[in-house]
Design an enzyme around this catalytic site. Structure first.
Site, PDB file in Angstrom:
ATOM      1  N   ASN A  33      -0.689   1.595  -3.097  1.00 40.75           N
ATOM      2  CA  ASN A  33       0.000   2.525  -4.172  1.00 40.75           C
ATOM      3  C   ASN A  33      -0.211   4.049  -3.694  1.00 40.75           C
ATOM      4  O   ASN A  33      -0.161   4.806  -4.959  1.00 40.75           O
ATOM      5  CB  ASN A  33      -1.201   2.292  -4.802  1.00 40.75           C
ATOM      6  CG  ASN A  33      -2.618   2.425  -4.938  1.00 40.75           C
ATOM      7  OD1 ASN A  33      -2.990   3.322  -3.539  1.00 40.75           O
ATOM      8  ND2 ASN A  33      -4.021   2.636  -5.284  1.00 40.75           N
ATOM      9  N   LEU A  34      -0.572   4.121  -2.365  1.00 42.00           N
ATOM     10  CA  LEU A  34      -0.088   5.677  -2.133  1.00 42.00           C
ATOM     11  C   LEU A  34      -1.235   6.741  -2.667  1.00 42.00           C
ATOM     12  O   LEU A  34      -1.127   7.794  -2.383  1.00 42.00           O
ATOM     13  CB  LEU A  34       1.157   5.418  -2.316  1.00 42.00           C
ATOM     14  CG  LEU A  34       1.761   5.343  -1.704  1.00 42.00           C
ATOM     15  CD1 LEU A  34       3.562   5.972  -2.021  1.00 42.00           C
ATOM     16  CD2 LEU A  34       2.307   5.163   0.024  1.00 42.00           C
ATOM     17  N   TYR A 141     -20.204   3.133  -1.918  1.00 38.93           N
ATOM     18  CA  TYR A 141     -18.591   2.324  -1.404  1.00 38.93           C
ATOM     19  C   TYR A 141     -19.394   1.141  -0.350  1.00 38.93           C
ATOM     20  O   TYR A 141     -19.015  -0.249  -0.438  1.00 38.93           O
ATOM     21  CB  TYR A 141     -19.009   3.555  -0.090  1.00 38.93           C
ATOM     22  CG  TYR A 141     -17.620   2.971   1.168  1.00 38.93           C
ATOM     23  CD1 TYR A 141     -16.585   2.018   0.914  1.00 38.93           C
ATOM     24  CD2 TYR A 141     -18.498   2.899   2.583  1.00 38.93           C
ATOM     25  CE1 TYR A 141     -16.063   1.766   2.189  1.00 38.93           C
ATOM     26  CE2 TYR A 141     -17.161   2.520   3.508  1.00 38.93           C
ATOM     27  CZ  TYR A 141     -16.370   1.717   3.030  1.00 38.93           C
ATOM     28  OH  TYR A 141     -15.594   1.999   4.018  1.00 38.93           O
TER      29      TYR A 141
END
Ligand code: UDP
Length: 331
Positions: A33-34, A141
């Site tokens: 998705n950059l 995370y």
């Protein structure tokens, strides 16, 4: 020719992987998705710009190609950000990965190499850390990555989806041929920050206003700074290749979890010193308070990857990691 989907192929490790796969004779498509990656890091493979949170985008990509295996690198990976913005992490890293697994199942793709992390272990109870070490991540995370590892074990048992979850320690360095390198925005990682400072000096600039920050010099280590296990990105890629070959040949089946580590560690001050030697620049630093959640030492035991994949890291010297990173910055 086997066709591989590299999800997150515009990012740091993914962009190195695309080249490694192509060199090994695979056909590669990138889905990214950059949001954190760079389109120009994907010069040699078709790039599908899409988001894992969109089931439609995934379905279109899988409908357009017949993939033999997927490599999934596309996760957000800043510990601090994950604490402040957990929703972003659960959406991208958990919902996104589950969407990817759903698309794989819908399109009959049954093999996955998944980027996991030593952050799934949490505070180390012993060093070096092997795969039997308890997994008690201490931040969102690490939790998002552990959740997907657990899902993969269940998907292997129920659906025959075969996977290798590779738990990276600290990825470092760049392509030895200088085609791609480490690039993050914002940059928070130690080696790129030291080299950015060296580059500033090399170009005749002043040291940056904040200077290089060493987060803690009062840890129970020989020089007081944190010890991390740095592993060259090319070595990470060679392990992914071996995992892919094992999954494709059927030698590797079920859900595997493997550490990718050097088995030795370097302190923050040793890293700075090695960067000074490689760059010839007198990089200065200041000691700051410890960063929240930083254990004193993280060193991995990669014995299982050696046994299961016949993998051995080749670029084990810290100087080599720094040299390849520095060469790319000077390209
Ligand atoms: N570190 C540091 N100054 C920085 C960035 C990192 O002292 O500007 C330290 C950090 O506390 C850790 C080590 O360098 O001990 C590696 O940090 P990095 O963010 O590169 O990777 P992490 O270990 O957090 O995945």
């Amino acid at each position: 020719m086997n066709k591989i989907l590299v999800v997150g192929g515009a990012g740091y490790i993914g962009s190195h992987m695309v080249l490694a796969l192509q060199e090994a004779g695979y056909s590669v498509v990138v889905f990214d998705n950059l949001s954190r990656g760079f389109a120009d890091a994907v010069a040699s493979a078709p790039l599908v710009v899409g988001d894992l949170r969109s089931a439609e985008a995934l379905d279109a990509c899988f409908a357009a190609h017949r993939f033999d295996l997927v490599m999934h690198f596309a996760a957000l990976a800043y510990v601090g950000e994950s604490v402040g913005e957990p929703e972003l992490y659960y959406q991208n890293n958990v919902v996104g990965a589950l969407n990817l697994l759903a698309a794989m199942r819908a399109h009959g793709v049954a093999r996955l190499v998944f980027s996991s992390t030593c952050a799934t272990y949490g505070e180390p109870e012993r060093i070096p850390i092997d795969e039997t070490h308890p997994q008690r991540p201490i931040n969102p995370y690490g939790r998002t990555k552990l959740m997907i590892e657990q899902a993969l074990a269940d998907y292997a048992a129920a659906y025959g989806l075969h996977s290798a979850s590779l738990r990276y320690f600290n990825a470092a360095g760049g392509d030895p041929q200088g085609r791609v390198g480490e690039r993050h925005d914002p940059e928070t990682h130690l080696i790129p920050l030291v080299l950015a400072e060296a580059m500033r000096l090399k170009r005749g600039g002043e040291p940056s206003a904040t200077g290089l920050q060493v987060f803690g010099a009062d840890f129970p280590t020989a020089d007081g700074s944190c010890i991390r296990d740095y592993i060259h990105v090319t070595d990470l890629c060679s392990a992914h290749l071996l995992a892919a070959e094992g999954l494709l040949s059927g030698k590797l089946s079920g859900a595997h979890c493997l550490n990718l580590a050097n088995g030795g560690g370097f302190s923050v001050l040793e890293v700075i010193d090695a960067c000074r030697k490689v760059t010839g620049q007198p990089v200065q630093y200041r000691v700051f308070p410890r960063r929240a959640g930083d254990p004193a030492a993280l060193v991995g035991d990669a014995g299982r990857a050696a046994a299961v994949l016949a993998w051995q890291p080749r670029y084990r010297r810290l100087e080599t990691m720094i040299e390849t990173a520095w060469a790319w910055l000077n390209r």
